[in-house]
Design an enzyme around this catalytic site. Structure first.
Site, short mmCIF file in Angstrom:
data_model
loop_
_atom_site.label_atom_id
_atom_site.label_comp_id
_atom_site.label_asym_id
_atom_site.label_seq_id
_atom_site.Cartn_x
_atom_site.Cartn_y
_atom_site.Cartn_z
N ASP A 170 0.83 -1.20 0.00
CA ASP A 170 0.00 0.00 0.00
C ASP A 170 0.87 1.26 0.00
OD1 ASP A 170 -2.57 1.52 0.48
OD2 ASP A 170 -1.54 1.98 2.35
N GLU A 227 -2.21 -5.27 -3.43
CA GLU A 227 -1.25 -4.53 -2.64
C GLU A 227 -0.14 -5.44 -2.12
OE1 GLU A 227 -4.21 -0.98 -1.01
OE2 GLU A 227 -3.73 -2.67 0.29
#
Length: 241
Positions: free
Chosen positions: A57, A129
């Site tokens: 992320d 992610e």
């Protein structure tokens, strides 16, 4: 350790050739990729994707912010911020996961697999992610950047007018329709672990059916909810970013 219990998808040492080709990186440590694809529902399956998701992320955010900064040298923060928000939101990550066909490689427990885990936006976004985190750990920033540029390239170059701040656009539209009250937002759910929460926010406009959106922060979820209403009410087109 006993035999991992999951739904028969990709095994810890299965054929990763097709997937690594789509990712654009040959892993020196293939177990990193396997970990990035392992959901918490897999019993006895070792480490799951949560730590790599946390890292990925942040890697995505850095690469996207850097790309926007370089691509739009005259844009101010007010233009860059909504672009950034749209590009790193969970819905976009889920779209990329589908484009890269990550879903069929996810290792799921039988229950999660039966309930359609491979098609859930939340799981697809998390895995996307995590894969970026694995790329970063194995090949450095350039390996992650290569994947992001491949799947986010068109999204980075989308037209500016489509990226007007959704909350601002919704407020302007509501007032143009004679609704005097400012759109109201309220958090209806918070899920996920503390390091990677998922907020669900509902937006209400007088005389209009509420809409909801999700995001890794309340601010992103509010933008997502506002956009959902704008698309549903045909103020904005529902095209992919």
């Amino acid at each position: 350790m006993g035999t991992p219990v999951f739904d028969g998808g990709m095994t810890a040492r299965g054929d990763l050739a097709a997937l690594t080709e789509r990712l654009g990186h040959a892993f020196s440590d293939p177990e990193l990729l396997v970990r990035a694809l392992t959901h918490a529902s897999v019993q006895g399956g070792g480490e799951t994707y949560q730590r790599l998701e946390f890292l990925g992320d942040r890697v995505l955010g850095l690469v996207v912010a850097d790309a926007l900064f370089r691509m739009y040298p005259k844009a101010d923060e007010g233009e860059l911020s909504p672009r950034f928000t749209r590009l790193v939101r969970r819905e976009t990550c889920a779209e990329v996961a589908r484009e890269a066909d990550l879903g069929r490689h996810i290792r799921l427990g039988p229950g999660e697999s039966t309930s359609g885990g491979r098609t859930k936006d939340a799981i697809l976004a998390d895995v996307c992610e995590a894969v970026m985190g694995a790329l970063y750990v194995d090949g450095g920033l350039e390996a992650a950047r290569g994947f992001i540029e491949r799947y986010w390239g068109d999204r980075l170059a989308q037209k500016v007018e489509r990226l007007k701040d959704a909350k601002t656009a919704l407020q302007e539209w509501a007032h143009s329709q004679g609704h005097q009250r400012t759109p109201a937002y309220r958090e209806v759910e918070r899920a996920g672990p503390d390091h990677a929460p998922v907020f669900t926010v509902e937006v209400q406009v007088e005389g209009v059916r509420p809409a909801t959106g999700q995001g890794s922060s309340k601010r992103i979820a509010e933008q997502s909810a506002a956009e959902a209403m704008l698309v549903r009410e045909r103020v904005w087109k529902g095209a992919k970013p």
